[in-house]
Design a protein around this motif. Structure first.
Motif, PDB file in Angstrom:
ATOM      1  N   ARG A 107      53.961  -1.070   0.915  1.00 47.11           N
ATOM      2  CA  ARG A 107      55.362  -1.152   1.336  1.00 47.11           C
ATOM      3  C   ARG A 107      55.465  -1.724   2.747  1.00 47.11           C
ATOM      4  O   ARG A 107      56.267  -2.608   3.024  1.00 47.11           O
ATOM      5  N   SER A 108      54.625  -1.222   3.638  1.00 49.56           N
ATOM      6  CA  SER A 108      54.633  -1.685   5.025  1.00 49.56           C
ATOM      7  C   SER A 108      54.283  -3.172   5.111  1.00 49.56           C
ATOM      8  O   SER A 108      54.907  -3.927   5.848  1.00 49.56           O
ATOM      9  N   GLU A 141      57.206  -5.230   3.946  1.00 44.48           N
ATOM     10  CA  GLU A 141      58.245  -5.304   4.976  1.00 44.48           C
ATOM     11  C   GLU A 141      57.862  -6.280   6.080  1.00 44.48           C
ATOM     12  O   GLU A 141      58.695  -7.053   6.555  1.00 44.48           O
ATOM     13  N   ARG A 198      58.298  -9.785   4.715  1.00 46.92           N
ATOM     14  CA  ARG A 198      59.714 -10.151   4.670  1.00 46.92           C
ATOM     15  C   ARG A 198      60.242 -10.443   6.064  1.00 46.92           C
ATOM     16  O   ARG A 198      60.998 -11.386   6.261  1.00 46.92           O
TER      17      ARG A 198
END
Length: 119
Positions: free
Chosen positions: A69-70, A73, A76
């Motif tokens: 997830r990190s 992010e 992105r």
């Protein structure tokens, strides 16, 4: 369990450090094999495997999911479109966070930002 790992470490250290020759090595190997295959040791091995499967695996899975997830992010954020502001709203499209300049209404901004334009 700490006692057992100490004994295993002690035995391994002795085997690696011993200079008594092949006969002593064979004797140590035989004894360590008997200890390893004994019922109490194998019972503890089974307990350790079960604990790893039921307790450690979910923790590791959560850790990997958080890392993924990190990373997503960060990826992105590195591909942010200049017209977007920190609150995620695009000022050129009336503030709809799922509409990015040059993209189709309702399209994910990540898909739009990473689309190959054939430059």
């Amino acid at each position: 369990m700490p006692k057992m790992s100490f004994m295993v470490g002690l035995a391994a250290g002795y085997v690696l450090g011993a200079r008594a020759g092949k006969q002593r090595y064979a004797q140590i190997k035989e004894v360590s094999g008997k200890v390893w295959n004994s019922k109490p040791v194998q019972k503890q091995v089974a307990v350790a495997k079960e604990n790893a499967r039921t307790k450690a695996a979910p923790v590791v899975a959560d850790f990997v999911a958080d890392a993924a997830r990190s990373t997503g992010e960060k990826l992105r954020a590195s591909r942010t479109i200049p017209s977007q502001v920190s609150d995620g709203r695009d000022r050129t499209t009336g503030g709809d966070p799922w509409v990015v300049s040059g993209s189709t209404r309702g399209e994910d901004p990540w898909a739009s930002a990473t689309r190959h334009t054939g430059s």
